[in-house]
Write a protein that holds these residues in place. Structure first.
Motif: not given
Length: 92
Positions: A15-19, A21-26, A42-44, A49-53
């Motif tokens: 994972l790549q850390d994004e602003p 703390f929204e990690a994306s798959f590197r 490239g996807q977060r 995950f669903d909104n609750e998680a």
């Protein structure tokens, strides 16, 4: 005789850390992509995950990124056909 770690790369991802703390798959192994029936590069992470998680997962990722904590994340997913899949993920 095969070594036990020969197939680990297919199950691994980076994972790549994004602003915020929204990690994306590197990088993402073929077995992980196969589980989701698509390329995850490239996807977060939170998009899986669903909104609750999402808030809980983001908090865990923040602990990994800021505090260098190790987290074992247990999840249960559901396929398009309604089958469930339990997974355990180690975030380092």
């Amino acid at each position: 005789m095969r070594r036990a770690d020969e197939h680990v790369l297919g199950d691994a991802f980076i994972l790549q850390d994004e602003p915020r703390f929204e990690a994306s798959f590197r990088l993402c192994g073929s077995n992980v992509n196969h589980l989701f029936c698509r390329e995850l590069k490239g996807q977060r992470l939170l998009s899986l995950f669903d909104n609750e998680a999402r808030s809980a997962v983001q908090t865990l990722w923040r602990a990994v990124a800021e505090d260098r904590a190790a987290v074992i994340l247990g999840t249960t997913g559901e396929t398009a056909r309604g089958k469930t899949l339990k997974m355990e993920t180690l975030l380092l």
